[in-house]
Design a protein around this motif. Structure first.
Motif, PDB file in Angstrom:
ATOM      1  N   LYS A 245       0.815  -1.221   0.000  1.00 49.45           N
ATOM      2  CA  LYS A 245       0.000   0.000   0.000  1.00 49.45           C
ATOM      3  C   LYS A 245       0.845   1.266   0.000  1.00 49.45           C
ATOM      4  O   LYS A 245       0.372   2.329  -0.359  1.00 49.45           O
ATOM      5  CB  LYS A 245      -0.911   0.017   1.238  1.00 49.45           C
ATOM      6  CG  LYS A 245      -2.138  -0.838   1.079  1.00 49.45           C
ATOM      7  CD  LYS A 245      -3.115  -0.600   2.223  1.00 49.45           C
ATOM      8  CE  LYS A 245      -4.383  -1.400   1.990  1.00 49.45           C
ATOM      9  NZ  LYS A 245      -5.281  -1.390   3.143  1.00 49.45           N
ATOM     10  N   GLU A 258      -0.990  -3.780 -15.665  1.00 53.51           N
ATOM     11  CA  GLU A 258      -2.108  -4.729 -15.645  1.00 53.51           C
ATOM     12  C   GLU A 258      -2.434  -5.199 -17.052  1.00 53.51           C
ATOM     13  O   GLU A 258      -2.647  -6.380 -17.300  1.00 53.51           O
ATOM     14  CB  GLU A 258      -3.349  -4.059 -15.044  1.00 53.51           C
ATOM     15  CG  GLU A 258      -3.248  -3.817 -13.560  1.00 53.51           C
ATOM     16  CD  GLU A 258      -3.176  -5.109 -12.772  1.00 53.51           C
ATOM     17  OE1 GLU A 258      -3.926  -6.048 -13.077  1.00 53.51           O
ATOM     18  OE2 GLU A 258      -2.354  -5.176 -11.843  1.00 53.51           O
ATOM     19  N   ASP A 263       4.702  -7.152 -13.589  1.00 52.89           N
ATOM     20  CA  ASP A 263       4.754  -6.757 -12.192  1.00 52.89           C
ATOM     21  C   ASP A 263       5.599  -5.495 -12.085  1.00 52.89           C
ATOM     22  O   ASP A 263       6.794  -5.521 -12.395  1.00 52.89           O
ATOM     23  CB  ASP A 263       5.381  -7.904 -11.381  1.00 52.89           C
ATOM     24  CG  ASP A 263       5.311  -7.644  -9.882  1.00 52.89           C
ATOM     25  OD1 ASP A 263       5.173  -6.459  -9.501  1.00 52.89           O
ATOM     26  OD2 ASP A 263       5.401  -8.609  -9.117  1.00 52.89           O
ATOM     27  N   PRO A 264       5.000  -4.360 -11.662  1.00 58.60           N
ATOM     28  CA  PRO A 264       5.743  -3.095 -11.646  1.00 58.60           C
ATOM     29  C   PRO A 264       6.996  -3.131 -10.768  1.00 58.60           C
ATOM     30  O   PRO A 264       7.907  -2.329 -10.958  1.00 58.60           O
ATOM     31  CB  PRO A 264       4.725  -2.079 -11.117  1.00 58.60           C
ATOM     32  CG  PRO A 264       3.605  -2.865 -10.538  1.00 58.60           C
ATOM     33  CD  PRO A 264       3.609  -4.204 -11.215  1.00 58.60           C
ATOM     34  N   LEU A 311      10.211  -9.617   1.144  1.00 56.31           N
ATOM     35  CA  LEU A 311       8.812  -9.992   1.329  1.00 56.31           C
ATOM     36  C   LEU A 311       7.929  -8.806   0.993  1.00 56.31           C
ATOM     37  O   LEU A 311       8.356  -7.657   1.085  1.00 56.31           O
ATOM     38  CB  LEU A 311       8.533 -10.365   2.784  1.00 56.31           C
ATOM     39  CG  LEU A 311       9.247 -11.553   3.374  1.00 56.31           C
ATOM     40  CD1 LEU A 311       8.755 -11.764   4.804  1.00 56.31           C
ATOM     41  CD2 LEU A 311       8.991 -12.797   2.552  1.00 56.31           C
ATOM     42  N   THR A 314       0.966  -7.573   1.338  1.00 52.09           N
ATOM     43  CA  THR A 314       0.104  -7.130   0.232  1.00 52.09           C
ATOM     44  C   THR A 314      -1.038  -6.255   0.726  1.00 52.09           C
ATOM     45  O   THR A 314      -1.357  -6.237   1.916  1.00 52.09           O
ATOM     46  CB  THR A 314      -0.494  -8.324  -0.524  1.00 52.09           C
ATOM     47  OG1 THR A 314      -1.402  -9.011   0.350  1.00 52.09           O
ATOM     48  CG2 THR A 314       0.579  -9.282  -0.986  1.00 52.09           C
ATOM     49  N   SER A 315      -1.665  -5.570  -0.214  1.00 54.97           N
ATOM     50  CA  SER A 315      -2.814  -4.732   0.128  1.00 54.97           C
ATOM     51  C   SER A 315      -3.928  -5.573   0.738  1.00 54.97           C
ATOM     52  O   SER A 315      -4.720  -5.078   1.528  1.00 54.97           O
ATOM     53  CB  SER A 315      -3.359  -4.031  -1.117  1.00 54.97           C
ATOM     54  OG  SER A 315      -2.350  -3.282  -1.714  1.00 54.97           O
ATOM     55  N   SER A 316      -4.003  -6.851   0.336  1.00 55.28           N
ATOM     56  CA  SER A 316      -5.029  -7.730   0.895  1.00 55.28           C
ATOM     57  C   SER A 316      -4.706  -8.161   2.318  1.00 55.28           C
ATOM     58  O   SER A 316      -5.533  -8.751   2.991  1.00 55.28           O
ATOM     59  CB  SER A 316      -5.179  -8.986   0.043  1.00 55.28           C
ATOM     60  OG  SER A 316      -5.566  -8.656  -1.249  1.00 55.28           O
ATOM     61  N   GLY A 317      -3.480  -7.944   2.744  1.00 57.11           N
ATOM     62  CA  GLY A 317      -3.105  -8.296   4.108  1.00 57.11           C
ATOM     63  C   GLY A 317      -2.295  -9.577   4.206  1.00 57.11           C
ATOM     64  O   GLY A 317      -1.903  -9.984   5.292  1.00 57.11           O
ATOM     65  N   GLY A 318      -2.045 -10.236   3.077  1.00 58.24           N
ATOM     66  CA  GLY A 318      -1.209 -11.441   3.092  1.00 58.24           C
ATOM     67  C   GLY A 318       0.248 -11.094   2.862  1.00 58.24           C
ATOM     68  O   GLY A 318       0.604  -9.920   2.738  1.00 58.24           O
ATOM     69  N   ARG A 319       1.086 -12.122   2.835  1.00 59.35           N
ATOM     70  CA  ARG A 319       2.500 -11.884   2.572  1.00 59.35           C
ATOM     71  C   ARG A 319       2.969 -12.824   1.474  1.00 59.35           C
ATOM     72  O   ARG A 319       2.497 -13.934   1.350  1.00 59.35           O
ATOM     73  CB  ARG A 319       3.336 -12.144   3.834  1.00 59.35           C
ATOM     74  CG  ARG A 319       2.988 -11.204   4.966  1.00 59.35           C
ATOM     75  CD  ARG A 319       4.128 -11.029   5.931  1.00 59.35           C
ATOM     76  NE  ARG A 319       4.678 -12.284   6.425  1.00 59.35           N
ATOM     77  CZ  ARG A 319       5.810 -12.361   7.129  1.00 59.35           C
ATOM     78  NH1 ARG A 319       6.490 -11.273   7.398  1.00 59.35           N
ATOM     79  NH2 ARG A 319       6.250 -13.524   7.560  1.00 59.35           N
ATOM     80  N   ARG A 320       3.931 -12.337   0.692  1.00 54.79           N
ATOM     81  CA  ARG A 320       4.528 -13.210  -0.309  1.00 54.79           C
ATOM     82  C   ARG A 320       5.975 -12.821  -0.536  1.00 54.79           C
ATOM     83  O   ARG A 320       6.415 -11.737  -0.137  1.00 54.79           O
ATOM     84  CB  ARG A 320       3.752 -13.136  -1.618  1.00 54.79           C
ATOM     85  CG  ARG A 320       3.854 -11.798  -2.329  1.00 54.79           C
ATOM     86  CD  ARG A 320       3.488 -11.964  -3.791  1.00 54.79           C
ATOM     87  NE  ARG A 320       3.247 -10.731  -4.498  1.00 54.79           N
ATOM     88  CZ  ARG A 320       4.153 -10.158  -5.313  1.00 54.79           C
ATOM     89  NH1 ARG A 320       5.361 -10.660  -5.447  1.00 54.79           N
ATOM     90  NH2 ARG A 320       3.836  -9.056  -5.956  1.00 54.79           N
ATOM     91  N   ILE A 321       6.683 -13.729  -1.208  1.00 50.32           N
ATOM     92  CA  ILE A 321       8.069 -13.462  -1.570  1.00 50.32           C
ATOM     93  C   ILE A 321       8.119 -12.575  -2.811  1.00 50.32           C
ATOM     94  O   ILE A 321       7.297 -12.712  -3.703  1.00 50.32           O
ATOM     95  CB  ILE A 321       8.782 -14.802  -1.910  1.00 50.32           C
ATOM     96  CG1 ILE A 321       8.802 -15.746  -0.707  1.00 50.32           C
ATOM     97  CG2 ILE A 321      10.150 -14.589  -2.496  1.00 50.32           C
ATOM     98  CD1 ILE A 321       9.873 -15.460   0.294  1.00 50.32           C
ATOM     99  N   ASP A 323      10.753 -12.377  -5.517  1.00 49.87           N
ATOM    100  CA  ASP A 323      11.955 -13.103  -5.893  1.00 49.87           C
ATOM    101  C   ASP A 323      12.784 -12.303  -6.896  1.00 49.87           C
ATOM    102  O   ASP A 323      12.319 -11.325  -7.471  1.00 49.87           O
ATOM    103  CB  ASP A 323      11.541 -14.454  -6.505  1.00 49.87           C
ATOM    104  CG  ASP A 323      12.680 -15.451  -6.491  1.00 49.87           C
ATOM    105  OD1 ASP A 323      13.696 -15.184  -5.817  1.00 49.87           O
ATOM    106  OD2 ASP A 323      12.557 -16.492  -7.152  1.00 49.87           O
TER     107      ASP A 323
END
Lengths: 334, 360
Positions: A245, A258, A263-264, A311, A314-321, A323
């Motif tokens: 965010k 998009e 992926d920016p 890491l 995300t805006s949704s509240g999850g986490r991701r790598i 890479d």
């Protein structure tokens, strides 16, 4: 894996390029400066810290919204010097021209080199011109090298980065890469992205004046902020958590990404600097950036201890790598 | 462009995530499958997969057109790229897919003329600009893409182009779903592809309703996905098994009649080989006789050696959703995005690639 031939992906700032640089260049030519793999080498000469850098520009198209290959070359070199805290002083200019290239285009490019170097107070002090047969080049290639001086008693290095430090950027990401893609694909957008190509020394200099807690800087060009941050993570043996965010991105840039499925985080910037700043000074630096015109500057992440990866919260509240880039960023089918 | 950030706003997703959690507490953790590579990536990129992992098991099906394209297709494309005066045009993500021995990316470094296009129609422009060359578009994709491939062929005929061809292997989603259901892999519900369904409509999934399996045609933004997953779980809880449309702003029950008409004008169903899944009846498309002059295989018969896929690669089981990438002995060890063994690693939308890149 080692390829027998050079592929385009060897030049896109990702893992294959690293393999090539480490497995061939560093392996054979390494020394105390080269092995640091900084944007500029900082050489100690007679007690002075001299920064030295070089870069080649092979962009297509050579004129684009927000700049041209000449402005890009000068700014790129200024920014590589700025990233090590060096005031840019002198640059060299080598032109490789293709037979048949229009003189008028060359005049425009030289004009733009003149403009930006004058504004920035750097002198073009040496140069070279070669012409290759038609078809053996692509209009114009430019190489610039630059020399700058580190005036302050400044230490910028991976080793200064520690847990809790903040990651700052001076504005929206992915503007240069999307602008170029838009021109190449001739997408006829009503509100096309404009390249962020600009010199960063004045901004860096202001930031260095307000804080001695600037621990590291790098301009996230090819490969985008994801590649640069991955490099920082691997060298500092720490992790970085980004906040989606908080990452500034213009709406038209996001829209184009998009549209093309890109992926920016992996798209090139030419007028952005990532700053790793001690926690206590982060707000002060942010304020300074905004005060000097970098209105979209943000604190976009934290240095963390584990995991030693980049890491994204995300805006949704999850986490991701996030890479390291593999191969060229390829547009997908659907 | 508007309405991107709105669909990513966490405050709108949170109430739906709560409802998903509640159903999971009441009824247990269900296994649902998404059949579209864009869903695979969106679930990872948005972090939703991580956020929901304790409440619902989302597995990825055969939803990436690049991933299900067999070695033999790439081998044919490579053999064309080596022919004199051929220009190969392709969607970007096919460039790195390994065939049995090489890839188009490597052939390009060897001098083959391989060009990435964003629209198949760009291939016609290239054909017009290069009258002495033969331009061959690699026609892969699902129903989302195949109408534009069909339209390209119709345009080529209108323009009377003699130097444009297509190596054609588009695939159809419903027969693949049917084949998956026959394998009884224990899926409780399906997140159905949004853009494929925009073309074929919700009626095309009657096979799910026949078997009382919930399916929800879902959009690609995080808010779409959360709502789609919730709608599937709600059906499961109510013992329903129907096809619903979450992605109403794009998908109609009857689909896109114009696109379907274009598709049927040029292509007809044919038995087709899917990487990992094998031969599935009437699951692919071939160019009709009326347009055979554009079918590269009929104009320039190709002979390629029969190839064997790496026996250790578990792409097939991954595509069926019965294995995770981490169950594969090659994953991360020999197979990675730089050196992909199976197609699930090559495409950015492949399950293995998404696991490799995004999974914490």
């Amino acid at each position: 894996m080692r390829e027998d031939k050079i592929l385009l992906s060897h030049g896109s700032g990702g893992g294959q390029m690293l393999e090539l640089i480490n497995g061939l260049i560093i392996k054979n030519l390494s020394n105390q400066y080269l092995k640091e793999m900084m944007d500029s080498a900082v050489l100690k000469i007679n007690g002075k810290k001299i920064a030295f850098t070089t870069d080649s520009y092979v962009i297509n198209p050579i004129f684009f919204r927000g700049g041209d290959i000449g402005k890009l070359a000068v700014c790129g070199t200024i920014n590589d010097l700025s990233a090590v805290g060096a005031k840019p002083l002198y640059i060299s200019l080598s032109l490789i021209l293709e037979e048949g290239f229009e003189r008028e285009s060359l005049e425009r490019i030289v004009e733009s080199i003149k403009k930006v170097s004058e504004e920035e107070g750097v002198l073009v002090v040496t140069g070279d011109t070669k012409v290759v047969e038609k078809g053996k080049g692509d209009k114009i290639f430019i190489n610039t090298s630059g020399i700058g001086i580190v005036e302050k008693d400044l230490e910028l290095s991976y080793s200064r980065i520690e847990k809790g430090d903040k990651v700052l950027i001076n504005g929206g990401i992915a503007e240069h890469g999307t602008s170029i893609l838009n021109e190449r694909l001739n997408l006829k957008l009503s509100n096309p992205p404009v390249s962020d190509c600009k010199p960063l020394w004045k901004i860096v200099n202001e930031v260095l004046k307000v804080s001695d807690k600037i621990k590291f800087m790098r301009d996230p060009t090819r490969g985008g902020i994801a590649s640069t941050l991955n490099e920082i993570v691997s060298k500092s043996r720490l992790g970085i958590e980004l906040y989606e965010k908080k990452i500034p991105i213009k709406e038209n840039v996001l829209g184009l990404c998009e549209l093309l499925g890109l992926d920016p985080l992996y798209i090139a910037n030419e007028g952005k600097m990532l700053f790793i700043v001690g926690k206590e000074d982060a707000e002060k630096v942010l304020e300074k950036l905004r005060e000097i015109g970098e209105k979209d500057a943000e604190i976009i992440g934290d240095v963390i201890e584990e995991p030693k990866r980049v890491l994204l919260k995300t805006s949704s509240g999850g986490r991701r790598i996030v890479d390291i880039l593999s191969g060229e960023p390829l547009p997908r089918i659907c | 462009m508007k309405y991107i950030l709105e669909f990513r706003e966490s405050s709108l997703q949170e109430p739906l995530i709560e409802k998903i959690k509640e159903i999971s507490f009441r009824k247990g953790k269900f296994k649902i499958m998404e059949v579209c590579g864009t869903h695979t990536v969106s679930l990872f990129r948005s972090g939703l997969r991580d956020l929901l992992k304790d409440y619902v098991e989302v597995i990825s099906g055969p939803g990436c057109p690049v991933c299900v394209t067999p070695d033999s297709f790439i081998d044919k494309a490579i053999s064309l790229s080596k022919k004199k005066d051929f220009i190969i045009t392709t969607f970007g993500d096919m460039v790195r897919v390994p065939g049995s021995k090489s890839s188009l990316e490597k052939e390009r470094a060897n001098g083959a003329d391989v060009r990435v296009v964003f629209s198949p129609l760009d291939s016609l422009t290239i054909a017009e600009e290069n009258p002495s060359k033969k331009v061959c578009m690699l026609g892969v994709g699902f129903e989302t893409t195949s109408p534009s491939l069909a339209f390209t062929i119709i345009q080529a005929k209108r323009k009377k182009l003699k130097n444009f061809f297509m190596l054609s292997a588009p695939k159809l989603i419903p027969p693949a779903l049917s084949a998956l259901l026959d394998e009884r892999i224990g899926i409780h519900g399906f997140i159905l592809p949004g853009h494929v369904s925009a073309v074929i409509g919700s009626k095309a999934y009657k096979i799910l309703e026949e078997r009382s399996i919930p399916g929800v045609i879902t959009g690609f933004e995080p808010l779409d996905l959360v709502q789609g997953i919730y709608m599937i779980l709600r059906q499961i809880e109510r013992n329903e098994g129907k096809v619903e449309i979450q992605y109403k702003r794009v998908v109609k029950e009857e689909g896109n009649e114009k696109a379907l008409k274009t598709l049927n004008e040029v292509f007809e169903p044919v038995d087709s080989e899917w990487r990992g899944l094998g031969m599935i009846p009437k699951s692919g498309l071939k160019i009709k006789d009326l347009y055979s002059e554009f079918d590269v295989e009929r104009v320039f018969p190709l002979e390629i050696e029969k190839s064997e896929e790496n026996p250790a690669c578990k792409c097939g089981d991954v595509l069926k959703g019965i294995a995770n990438p981490e169950d594969c002995p090659l994953f991360r060890k020999v197979c990675n995005p730089e050196n992909p063994v199976g197609a699930c690693m090559v495409s950015s939308e492949g399950t293995c690639s998404a696991w490799y890149k995004y999974k914490i």
